[in-house]
Scaffold this motif. Structure first.
Motif, PDB file in Angstrom:
ATOM      1  N   GLU A 234       1.888  -6.973   6.121  1.00  0.00           N
ATOM      2  CA  GLU A 234       1.762  -5.527   5.887  1.00  0.00           C
ATOM      3  C   GLU A 234       0.643  -5.273   4.877  1.00  0.00           C
ATOM      4  O   GLU A 234       0.336  -6.114   4.024  1.00  0.00           O
ATOM      5  N   ARG A 235       0.061  -4.100   4.965  1.00  0.00           N
ATOM      6  CA  ARG A 235      -1.053  -3.740   4.082  1.00  0.00           C
ATOM      7  C   ARG A 235      -0.623  -3.798   2.614  1.00  0.00           C
ATOM      8  O   ARG A 235       0.400  -3.227   2.234  1.00  0.00           O
TER       9      ARG A 235
ATOM     10  N   GLN B 194       0.972  -0.285  12.244  1.00  0.00           N
ATOM     11  CA  GLN B 194       0.365  -1.521  11.757  1.00  0.00           C
ATOM     12  C   GLN B 194       0.668  -2.695  12.685  1.00  0.00           C
ATOM     13  O   GLN B 194      -0.205  -3.525  12.967  1.00  0.00           O
TER      14      GLN B 194
ATOM     15  N   ASP C 194      -5.883  -4.421   5.339  1.00  0.00           N
ATOM     16  CA  ASP C 194      -5.410  -4.753   6.688  1.00  0.00           C
ATOM     17  C   ASP C 194      -5.917  -6.110   7.171  1.00  0.00           C
ATOM     18  O   ASP C 194      -5.873  -6.406   8.371  1.00  0.00           O
TER      19      ASP C 194
ATOM     20  N   ALA D 242      -1.894  -4.956  14.937  1.00  0.00           N
ATOM     21  CA  ALA D 242      -1.916  -6.418  14.937  1.00  0.00           C
ATOM     22  C   ALA D 242      -1.682  -6.994  16.332  1.00  0.00           C
ATOM     23  O   ALA D 242      -1.720  -8.210  16.502  1.00  0.00           O
TER      24      ALA D 242
ATOM     25  N   LEU E  39      -3.499  -8.106   9.308  1.00  0.00           N
ATOM     26  CA  LEU E  39      -3.266  -7.456  10.596  1.00  0.00           C
ATOM     27  C   LEU E  39      -4.405  -7.793  11.554  1.00  0.00           C
ATOM     28  O   LEU E  39      -4.182  -8.091  12.738  1.00  0.00           O
ATOM     29  N   GLN E  40      -5.629  -7.760  11.035  1.00  0.00           N
ATOM     30  CA  GLN E  40      -6.788  -8.065  11.880  1.00  0.00           C
ATOM     31  C   GLN E  40      -6.813  -9.533  12.284  1.00  0.00           C
ATOM     32  O   GLN E  40      -7.142  -9.865  13.435  1.00  0.00           O
TER      33      GLN E  40
ATOM     34  N   GLU F 299       0.830  -1.202   0.000  1.00  0.00           N
ATOM     35  CA  GLU F 299       0.000   0.000   0.000  1.00  0.00           C
ATOM     36  C   GLU F 299       0.866   1.255   0.000  1.00  0.00           C
ATOM     37  O   GLU F 299       0.495   2.272  -0.610  1.00  0.00           O
TER      38      GLU F 299
END
Length: 443
Positions: free
Chosen positions: A400-401, A163, A421, A167, A424-425, A145
């Motif tokens: 990473e995004r 980020q 994301d 996470a 990450l979630q 991103e």
């Protein structure tokens, strides 16, 4: 008949009362002090109750302050009133500083990574060769991103820490080379470590060091490396330390490709009688070795290492990275008082840099591969779980995004139909689940 029915009801009531009383009595029993099924390094009742309080009480801990002897980052759950989630210091994530871009570094670094030829010339001849040409053509199957960024860009570093915090991964495991040394395709980055530590501290993240192989790495040079890292960074608030089952609180070091050095050489550094021994000195630590082949576990034990990690995110790629072998490795570690730290990842695809390696690709399946990997790790009750990786874009293991991207010559993979994301979630959800499960292991 009425009298018999009344007696039956009274008997049923008394029986029910007896069962209820028995169950309540069992619930008040405390587990014995044996804890035979604890993961290595787990603490006993006092820390368990304190840890549970930390998990449940939002705002129960202040941001980490200066290190004090006897304090520990492992198993600590940081909760603050200014956010609705915790940070888990038993979830570690591998991080890379080797990226560069013209706006900051005058040239692209690593995004233009060459395609590595196969060692068999006949196979190599049938696959693409040459270097990638950023910004449209990156040495990655996904597109970040942030674009082909520079690790030296303060805004990038701040975004990365935000980020990782989102996470809820509490320990960044930093890929590290000594001053003036770099990987084959990169530039030295040791001068960036202070900025990483400062940025990590702003986000309640700790930093451990992932010492990479370099030309001339020996037990003597490693002795110098450890002294350098501890002397220069050991007093920083973000410097990570781990509490062993013995109660000692020590820095943790991951050693990549540790098998390249013979066990007898490592023993000179990592055993008490070694000629370069750091044991019992101010430079002692918790040293974690990489297991690739099964025989490596015996070499690791003979070397004097304190633990084993698996790193690779491709299930089945090696003995160590195969989920089906983790139970046996964990048993070996428990028997020999070693930490077992499995490494999980969202998927694997390195064909952008190794075009002939498609057979080791592991599809993400919209996150299901990651969840399967995480569940495999939890099933062996580890003390720590590592994530491969935050930003190893070359091997497609990043969480990473990332965003969809199509150019004239490339169609990049992406996380759709999920958001940038997504991983990450997922990491956040599984970090929370991991810590809930650890509480159950101790009950």
């Amino acid at each position: 008949m009425t009298r018999l029915r009344r007696k039956a009801l009274v008997a049923l009531f008394l029986f029910t009362l007896f069962i209820f009383g028995t169950m309540m009595g069992l619930r008040t029993l405390k587990p014995s002090d044996g804890f035979s099924d604890l993961a290595p390094g787990m603490d006993l009742t006092g820390e368990r109750s304190e840890r549970k309080r930390q998990v449940e009480g939002k705002g129960s801990l202040a941001p980490p302050g200066p290190f004090q002897a006897g304090s520990s980052d492992t198993k600590v759950v940081l909760s603050r009133s200014d956010r609705d989630y915790s940070i888990f210091y038993d979830v570690h994530i591998f991080y890379y500083l080797w990226y560069g871009s013209p706006s900051v570094d005058t040239k692209y670094i690593h995004w233009d990574h060459p395609m590595v030829p196969h060692w068999d010339p006949k196979i190599a001849a049938s696959h693409a060769q040459g270097r990638h040409a950023p910004p449209e053509d990156l040495a990655s199957s996904f597109y970040p991103e942030l674009g082909p960024y520079s690790s030296r860009d303060p805004k990038v570093l701040e975004s990365h820490m935000a980020q990782i915090e989102a996470a809820t991964s509490g320990v960044l495991v930093l890929s590290w080379y000594p001053p003036g040394v770099a990987d084959e395709h990169g530039e030295p980055t040791e001068d960036l470590v202070p900025a990483v530590l400062d940025a990590a501290q702003r986000h309640s993240i700790k930093v451990a060091f992932h010492i990479q192989p370099y030309k001339g790495r020996t037990e003597q040079s490693m002795h110098d490396n450890i002294r350098y890292i501890i002397d220069k960074y050991g007093k920083h608030d973000a410097f990570y330390r781990f509490r062993r089952s013995t109660g000692r609180v020590l820095p943790m070091f991951y050693v990549y490709d540790s098998y390249l050095t013979p066990p007898e050489s490592w023993a000179e550094l990592l055993t008490a009688k070694g000629s370069q021994s750091i044991r019992g000195t101010p430079y002692d630590g918790v040293f974690v070795a990489l297991i690739v082949e099964e025989r490596h576990k015996h070499d690791i034990l003979a070397s004097g290492f304190d633990g084993i990690y698996t790193y690779f995110a491709s299930n089945g790629f090696s003995f160590g990275s195969s989920h089906q072998n983790w139970k046996a490795i964990k048993t070996f570690c428990d028997t020999n008082n070693l930490l077992f730290i499995p490494s999980v990842g969202p998927g694997y695809v390195d064909t952008a840099v190794r075009p002939w390696n498609n057979h080791n690709t592991r599809n993400r399946v919209n996150g299901r591969y990651y969840e399967t990997s995480l569940q495999a790790a939890l099933s062996v009750r580890p003390e720590i779980v590592t994530i491969t990786s935050f930003n190893q874009w070359h091997e497609g293991t990043q969480i990473e995004r990332a965003v969809p991207k199509k150019t004239l010559t490339r169609l990049y993979l992406d996380y759709q139909p999920n958001q940038p994301d997504h991983y990450l979630q997922l990491t956040r959800q599984w970090a929370e689940n991991f810590n809930k499960e650890k509480d159950k292991w101790l009950m």
